[in-house]
Design an enzyme around this catalytic site. Structure first.
Site, PDB file in Angstrom:
ATOM      1  CE1 TYR A 128       8.539  -8.812   2.219  1.00 30.51           C
ATOM      2  CE2 TYR A 128      10.868  -8.245   2.079  1.00 30.51           C
ATOM      3  CZ  TYR A 128       9.811  -9.079   1.752  1.00 30.51           C
ATOM      4  OH  TYR A 128      10.030 -10.177   0.963  1.00 30.51           O
ATOM      5  CB  ALA A 182       3.875 -11.867   1.573  1.00 26.71           C
ATOM      6  N   GLY A 229      -0.891 -10.268  -8.372  1.00 27.05           N
ATOM      7  CA  GLY A 229      -0.649 -11.364  -9.316  1.00 27.05           C
ATOM      8  C   GLY A 229      -1.545 -11.261 -10.541  1.00 27.05           C
TER       9      GLY A 229
HETATM   10  N1  LIG Z   1      10.778 -10.928  -5.497  1.00 29.85           N
HETATM   11  C1  LIG Z   1      11.817 -11.113  -4.680  1.00 29.85           C
HETATM   12  O1  LIG Z   1      12.966 -10.802  -5.043  1.00 29.85           O
HETATM   13  C2  LIG Z   1      11.624 -11.697  -3.303  1.00 29.85           C
HETATM   14  C3  LIG Z   1      12.743 -11.819  -2.490  1.00 29.85           C
HETATM   15  C4  LIG Z   1      12.586 -12.384  -1.223  1.00 29.85           C
HETATM   16  C5  LIG Z   1      11.348 -12.835  -0.795  1.00 29.85           C
HETATM   17  N2  LIG Z   1      10.258 -12.697  -1.611  1.00 29.85           N
HETATM   18  C6  LIG Z   1       8.962 -13.204  -1.120  1.00 29.85           C
HETATM   19  O2  LIG Z   1       8.488 -14.155  -2.071  1.00 29.85           O
HETATM   20  C7  LIG Z   1       7.058 -14.134  -2.135  1.00 29.85           C
HETATM   21  C8  LIG Z   1       6.632 -13.933  -3.567  1.00 29.85           C
HETATM   22  O3  LIG Z   1       7.175 -12.709  -4.044  1.00 29.85           O
HETATM   23  P1  LIG Z   1       6.832 -12.171  -5.501  1.00 29.85           P
HETATM   24  O4  LIG Z   1       7.929 -11.276  -5.905  1.00 29.85           O
HETATM   25  O5  LIG Z   1       6.434 -13.301  -6.352  1.00 29.85           O
HETATM   26  O6  LIG Z   1       5.570 -11.277  -5.165  1.00 29.85           O
HETATM   27  P2  LIG Z   1       4.224 -11.072  -6.007  1.00 29.85           P
HETATM   28  O7  LIG Z   1       3.603  -9.825  -5.465  1.00 29.85           O
HETATM   29  O8  LIG Z   1       4.494 -11.148  -7.454  1.00 29.85           O
HETATM   30  O9  LIG Z   1       3.358 -12.350  -5.594  1.00 29.85           O
HETATM   31  C9  LIG Z   1       2.569 -12.401  -4.437  1.00 29.85           C
HETATM   32  C10 LIG Z   1       1.252 -13.073  -4.813  1.00 29.85           C
HETATM   33  O10 LIG Z   1       0.454 -13.228  -3.627  1.00 29.85           O
HETATM   34  C11 LIG Z   1      -0.872 -12.773  -3.891  1.00 29.85           C
HETATM   35  N3  LIG Z   1      -1.410 -12.296  -2.602  1.00 29.85           N
HETATM   36  C12 LIG Z   1      -0.918 -11.291  -1.832  1.00 29.85           C
HETATM   37  N4  LIG Z   1      -1.644 -11.174  -0.703  1.00 29.85           N
HETATM   38  C13 LIG Z   1      -2.608 -12.156  -0.762  1.00 29.85           C
HETATM   39  C14 LIG Z   1      -3.649 -12.558   0.117  1.00 29.85           C
HETATM   40  N5  LIG Z   1      -3.864 -11.913   1.283  1.00 29.85           N
HETATM   41  N6  LIG Z   1      -4.441 -13.573  -0.249  1.00 29.85           N
HETATM   42  C15 LIG Z   1      -4.234 -14.232  -1.423  1.00 29.85           C
HETATM   43  N7  LIG Z   1      -3.253 -13.894  -2.297  1.00 29.85           N
HETATM   44  C16 LIG Z   1      -2.453 -12.871  -1.965  1.00 29.85           C
HETATM   45  C17 LIG Z   1      -0.699 -11.685  -4.938  1.00 29.85           C
HETATM   46  O11 LIG Z   1      -1.870 -11.429  -5.689  1.00 29.85           O
HETATM   47  C18 LIG Z   1       0.425 -12.256  -5.790  1.00 29.85           C
HETATM   48  O12 LIG Z   1      -0.092 -13.093  -6.809  1.00 29.85           O
HETATM   49  C19 LIG Z   1       6.626 -13.031  -1.179  1.00 29.85           C
HETATM   50  O13 LIG Z   1       6.276 -13.621   0.050  1.00 29.85           O
HETATM   51  C20 LIG Z   1       7.872 -12.174  -1.027  1.00 29.85           C
HETATM   52  O14 LIG Z   1       7.890 -11.500   0.202  1.00 29.85           O
HETATM   53  C21 LIG Z   1      10.363 -12.129  -2.845  1.00 29.85           C
HETATM   54  O1  LIG Z   2      14.043   2.322  -9.418  1.00 29.86           O
HETATM   55  C1  LIG Z   2      14.816   1.727  -8.666  1.00 29.86           C
HETATM   56  C2  LIG Z   2      14.451   0.539  -7.991  1.00 29.86           C
HETATM   57  C3  LIG Z   2      15.374  -0.059  -7.145  1.00 29.86           C
HETATM   58  N1  LIG Z   2      16.603   0.493  -6.981  1.00 29.86           N
HETATM   59  C4  LIG Z   2      17.578  -0.144  -6.085  1.00 29.86           C
HETATM   60  O2  LIG Z   2      17.850  -1.443  -6.559  1.00 29.86           O
HETATM   61  C5  LIG Z   2      18.170  -2.307  -5.464  1.00 29.86           C
HETATM   62  C6  LIG Z   2      17.249  -3.520  -5.516  1.00 29.86           C
HETATM   63  O3  LIG Z   2      15.919  -3.048  -5.272  1.00 29.86           O
HETATM   64  P1  LIG Z   2      14.618  -3.899  -5.651  1.00 29.86           P
HETATM   65  O4  LIG Z   2      13.442  -3.029  -5.348  1.00 29.86           O
HETATM   66  O5  LIG Z   2      14.753  -4.439  -7.027  1.00 29.86           O
HETATM   67  O6  LIG Z   2      14.690  -5.140  -4.680  1.00 29.86           O
HETATM   68  P2  LIG Z   2      14.856  -5.148  -3.082  1.00 29.86           P
HETATM   69  O7  LIG Z   2      16.277  -5.531  -2.791  1.00 29.86           O
HETATM   70  O8  LIG Z   2      14.339  -3.926  -2.451  1.00 29.86           O
HETATM   71  O9  LIG Z   2      13.837  -6.271  -2.642  1.00 29.86           O
HETATM   72  C7  LIG Z   2      13.699  -7.558  -3.232  1.00 29.86           C
HETATM   73  O10 LIG Z   2      14.544  -8.483  -2.612  1.00 29.86           O
HETATM   74  C8  LIG Z   2      14.440  -8.476  -1.212  1.00 29.86           C
HETATM   75  C9  LIG Z   2      15.429  -9.471  -0.720  1.00 29.86           C
HETATM   76  O11 LIG Z   2      16.739  -8.936  -0.907  1.00 29.86           O
HETATM   77  C10 LIG Z   2      12.999  -8.660  -0.751  1.00 29.86           C
HETATM   78  O12 LIG Z   2      12.634  -9.837  -0.179  1.00 29.86           O
HETATM   79  C11 LIG Z   2      11.898  -8.066  -1.601  1.00 29.86           C
HETATM   80  O13 LIG Z   2      10.661  -8.764  -1.486  1.00 29.86           O
HETATM   81  C12 LIG Z   2      12.244  -8.009  -3.029  1.00 29.86           C
HETATM   82  O14 LIG Z   2      11.363  -7.084  -3.626  1.00 29.86           O
HETATM   83  C13 LIG Z   2      17.989  -1.451  -4.194  1.00 29.86           C
HETATM   84  O15 LIG Z   2      19.226  -0.922  -3.811  1.00 29.86           O
HETATM   85  C14 LIG Z   2      17.094  -0.306  -4.659  1.00 29.86           C
HETATM   86  O16 LIG Z   2      17.254   0.895  -3.935  1.00 29.86           O
HETATM   87  C15 LIG Z   2      16.973   1.650  -7.642  1.00 29.86           C
HETATM   88  O17 LIG Z   2      18.076   2.153  -7.478  1.00 29.86           O
HETATM   89  N2  LIG Z   2      16.071   2.223  -8.467  1.00 29.86           N
END
Ligand SMILES: NC(=O)c1ccc[n+]([C@@H]2O[C@H](COP(=O)([O-])OP(=O)(O)OC[C@H]3O[C@@H](n4cnc5c(N)ncnc54)[C@H](O)[C@@H]3O)[C@@H](O)[C@H]2O)c1
Ligand SMILES: O=c1ccn([C@@H]2O[C@H](COP(=O)(O)OP(=O)(O)O[C@H]3O[C@H](CO)[C@H](O)[C@H](O)[C@H]3O)[C@@H](O)[C@H]2O)c(=O)[nH]1
Length: 337
Positions: free
Chosen positions: A141, A75, A36
């Site tokens: 994950y 996470a 973050g």
């Molecule tokens: N981005 C997505 O599309 C997506 C999809 C599904 C679920 N999620 C979940 O949503 C949540 C947020 O995702 P995001 O994309 O914002 O991720 P992110 O990495 O941007 O945010 C996670 C934040 O948690 C902090 N952090 C991690 N471990 C920590 C710890 N042990 N102690 C204190 N702080 C800690 C990091 O510094 C960061 O600020 C995650 O739990 C992720 O698994 C994300």
């Molecule tokens: O350079 C890249 C990056 C990604 N992809 C593809 O794009 C799709 C989306 O990938 P992202 O990495 O953007 O996202 P994910 O679907 O892997 O994962 C995200 O969404 C998930 C839920 O669907 C999770 O919770 C996870 O935390 C969050 O990062 C996947 O098929 C991946 O293989 C590419 O082809 N090229």
């Protein structure tokens, strides 16, 4: 209301913090800044630099109640990384979450909102995924998130801790007012990588896999705008009441990886270099949500329905801050916190 937010300096957490502050709530953020950014947390929120695994610190924070809820975002969240480091993912995502849940019970916190994921599903028949669809994670994950969902189930049954497990599909876009956006170092997500490529910050983009059972052979994902996602957190807190809830959150519409590239080219008016690359381990072919339950029970509806409008906000933020949060100065009163 008063909320304790873990991971509030991250991508999704920071957008939720903004929305809570906009609604007049009080927010305390704990974040270790591993992925973050300090600049992502507005000065109106109290920021505590620390690790969730520091149980004494979390206990101390929660002692300063009363709280209306905990929102747990912190996470490790990369599917591919978890395929290389399964035990690290299981340990780091599950152990601190269990401690946090225990502390929530001890401090009688009335609502616990958990960031769960579409990665709970393998979805072998490529159907639209409801809350009743079978869970079968394709990656450590996803498994780690399922373990925490199960811990929350038992925390409710045994101790009455009410929770909302929010299974986000793919979060995308940026705050429409330009106050926050997506910046991971290194970036691994498709939309920000494709935007960096179209803006000339990367020479080309790899699309992982063209042999999936989908119309163009690339994976299909359901992109939900991060601000719509943030609103779902407020809706979920309202829904918790006397029971725990689980909701899938997406737009109900899938876009292939190739369609994502085409959308970014269309919105930016520029072309990018991209090429097919081998599949990435841990990726299911198709993940598209039914959010009918969330809509029915809370009235939540997404404001950003199609990918182009989501991409517009992400592109605007990337153009405003070409180096992400490194281009955002820290507000004076936040620097001292
Ligand atoms: N981005 C997505 O599309 C997506 C999809 C599904 C679920 N999620 C979940 O949503 C949540 C947020 O995702 P995001 O994309 O914002 O991720 P992110 O990495 O941007 O945010 C996670 C934040 O948690 C902090 N952090 C991690 N471990 C920590 C710890 N042990 N102690 C204190 N702080 C800690 C990091 O510094 C960061 O600020 C995650 O739990 C992720 O698994 C994300
Ligand atoms: O350079 C890249 C990056 C990604 N992809 C593809 O794009 C799709 C989306 O990938 P992202 O990495 O953007 O996202 P994910 O679907 O892997 O994962 C995200 O969404 C998930 C839920 O669907 C999770 O919770 C996870 O935390 C969050 O990062 C996947 O098929 C991946 O293989 C590419 O082809 N090229």
């Amino acid at each position: 209301m008063r909320f304790f937010i873990t991971g509030g300096a991250g991508y999704i957490g920071s957008h939720v913090v903004l929305m809570l502050l906009d609604a007049g709530h009080e927010v305390v953020v704990l974040d270790n800044l591993s992925t973050g950014h300090r600049q992502a947390v507005p000065p109106e929120a109290r920021f505590i630099l620390g690790d969730l695994s520091n149980t004494a610190l979390v206990d101390d924070i929660l002692s300063d109640g009363p709280w209306d809820g905990i929102m747990h975002f912190a996470a490790r969240s990369l599917v591919a990384e978890s395929m290389r480091e399964p035990f690290m993912y299981l340990r780091q995502n599950v152990e601190p979450a269990l401690s946090l849940i225990e502390l929530a019970v001890r401090h009688k916190v009335p609502a616990f909102v958990f960031s769960s994921t579409a990665a709970l599903f393998s979805n072998i028949d490529n159907s639209i995924i409801s809350e009743n669809s079978p869970v079968a994670p394709c990656s450590p994950y996803g498994e780690s998130k399922l373990m925490v969902e199960r811990a929350l189930y038992w925390a409710d049954r045994v101790h009455g801790l009410r929770s909302a497990c929010l299974r986000y599909f793919n979060a995308a876009g940026a705050d429409p007012k330009g106050r926050a956006g997506e910046d991971h170092q290194p970036e691994t997500h498709l939309i920000p990588l494709a935007i960096q490529t179209v803006l000339g910050k990367r020479p080309s983009l790899d699309l992982f896999g063209n042999d999936y059972p989908t119309p163009d052979g690339s994976c299909i994902r359901d992109y939900v705008h991060v601000t719509d996602l943030a609103r779902a957190h407020l809706a979920a807190v309202g829904a918790i009441g006397q029971r725990s809830v689980t909701y899938n959150i997406g737009n109900g519409k899938g876009y292939s990886n190739l369609q994502v590239v085409q959308s970014i080219e269309r919105v930016s008016g520029r072309r990018m270099n991209w090429r097919w690359a081998p599949r990435r381990a841990g990726d299911p072919a198709v993940l598209v949500a039914s959010s009918a339950l969330l809509q029915r029970e809370t009235g939540w509806k997404s404001a950003f329905h199609d990918l182009d409008t989501i991409v517009e906000t992400a592109l605007a933020w990337a153009e405003k801050y070409p180096d992400g949060y490194a281009s955002v100065s820290l507000k004076k009163d936040a620097a001292s916190a």
